[in-house]
Design an enzyme around this catalytic site. Sequence first.
Site, PDB file in Angstrom:
ATOM      1  N   ASN A  97       0.856  -1.321   0.135  1.00 36.15           N
ATOM      2  CA  ASN A  97      -0.657  -0.194  -0.253  1.00 36.15           C
ATOM      3  C   ASN A  97       0.868   1.192   0.135  1.00 36.15           C
ATOM      4  O   ASN A  97       2.084   1.149   0.067  1.00 36.15           O
ATOM      5  CB  ASN A  97      -0.993  -0.380   1.404  1.00 36.15           C
ATOM      6  CG  ASN A  97      -2.623   0.447   1.018  1.00 36.15           C
ATOM      7  OD1 ASN A  97      -1.947   1.670   0.633  1.00 36.15           O
ATOM      8  ND2 ASN A  97      -3.258   0.340   1.207  1.00 36.15           N
TER       9      ASN A  97
ATOM     10  N   HIS B 169      24.416  -0.393  10.736  1.00 31.36           N
ATOM     11  CA  HIS B 169      25.282   0.658  11.063  1.00 31.36           C
ATOM     12  C   HIS B 169      26.008   0.054  12.483  1.00 31.36           C
ATOM     13  O   HIS B 169      25.578   0.057  13.510  1.00 31.36           O
ATOM     14  CB  HIS B 169      25.291   2.160  11.350  1.00 31.36           C
ATOM     15  CG  HIS B 169      24.755   2.988  10.271  1.00 31.36           C
ATOM     16  ND1 HIS B 169      25.206   3.665   8.525  1.00 31.36           N
ATOM     17  CD2 HIS B 169      22.970   2.624   9.653  1.00 31.36           C
ATOM     18  CE1 HIS B 169      24.025   3.521   8.496  1.00 31.36           C
ATOM     19  NE2 HIS B 169      22.987   3.565   8.830  1.00 31.36           N
TER      20      HIS B 169
ATOM     21  N   GLY C 245      -0.707  -1.889   9.090  1.00 36.35           N
ATOM     22  CA  GLY C 245       0.046  -0.480   9.174  1.00 36.35           C
ATOM     23  C   GLY C 245       1.150   0.771   9.636  1.00 36.35           C
ATOM     24  O   GLY C 245       0.443   0.562  11.063  1.00 36.35           O
TER      25      GLY C 245
ATOM     26  N   THR D 264      11.775  -7.107  15.899  1.00 32.89           N
ATOM     27  CA  THR D 264      12.941  -6.771  16.181  1.00 32.89           C
ATOM     28  C   THR D 264      13.515  -8.091  16.474  1.00 32.89           C
ATOM     29  O   THR D 264      15.103  -8.094  15.939  1.00 32.89           O
ATOM     30  CB  THR D 264      13.301  -6.457  18.000  1.00 32.89           C
ATOM     31  OG1 THR D 264      12.828  -6.806  18.687  1.00 32.89           O
ATOM     32  CG2 THR D 264      12.898  -4.731  17.907  1.00 32.89           C
TER      33      THR D 264
ATOM     34  N   ARG E 232       5.371  -8.568  20.514  1.00 27.38           N
ATOM     35  CA  ARG E 232       5.543  -9.927  20.768  1.00 27.38           C
ATOM     36  C   ARG E 232       4.433 -10.879  20.907  1.00 27.38           C
ATOM     37  O   ARG E 232       3.206  -9.751  20.367  1.00 27.38           O
ATOM     38  CB  ARG E 232       5.633  -9.524  22.786  1.00 27.38           C
ATOM     39  CG  ARG E 232       6.565  -9.068  23.074  1.00 27.38           C
ATOM     40  CD  ARG E 232       6.879  -9.008  24.491  1.00 27.38           C
ATOM     41  NE  ARG E 232       7.010  -7.849  25.111  1.00 27.38           N
ATOM     42  CZ  ARG E 232       8.738  -7.712  24.802  1.00 27.38           C
ATOM     43  NH1 ARG E 232       9.120  -8.659  24.875  1.00 27.38           N
ATOM     44  NH2 ARG E 232       9.609  -7.502  25.626  1.00 27.38           N
TER      45      ARG E 232
END
Length: 182
Positions: free
Chosen positions: A84, A114, A141, A164, A179
Amino acid sequence: MPSEREKMIAGELYRASDPELVAAHLHAQDLLARYNASAPRDASTRDALLRELFGAVGDGTVVKPRFMCDYGINIRAGRNLFVNYDCIFLDVAPIDIGDDVQIAPAVQLYTATHPIDPAVRRSGLESGRPIRIGNNVWIGGGAIVLPGVTIGDDAVIGAGSVVTRDVPAGAVVVGNPARERP
């Protein structure tokens, strides 16, 4: 001696200022400018530009403008991918997306990372880790997927989540950090 592009794809430290990478980035930005400015009814032009930009595009893929990426060539899209509006895919490492995936507005996929060490970071070196998205995944979204994450088949990522770590097949994850929902 591997090129900076080869190091980038391999997830090693590389210099984005390398002339080959700068040229590839500019080429992708030119294609994106044309893609994002294309008329909504000109599906054949959009499809041709997307096929030139991405490393692979499955049939039935739709990417709504405004779409942004670094190189494009490191993105492999399966069949029936729907992306989208206003998504950003930083593809310094491969982004592999399976079949029948739905990606909501403003989703960000970041393979770029980085160095933690400030001296190395100041030197201009950077790296990336691939993102893999299985089949039949829905990413809500504004979600952000960080470098090195794999999302299993049939998973759902809640809107606004920051992913993550890997998401198992069939899981529903929400939050920051994302989670599994109880």
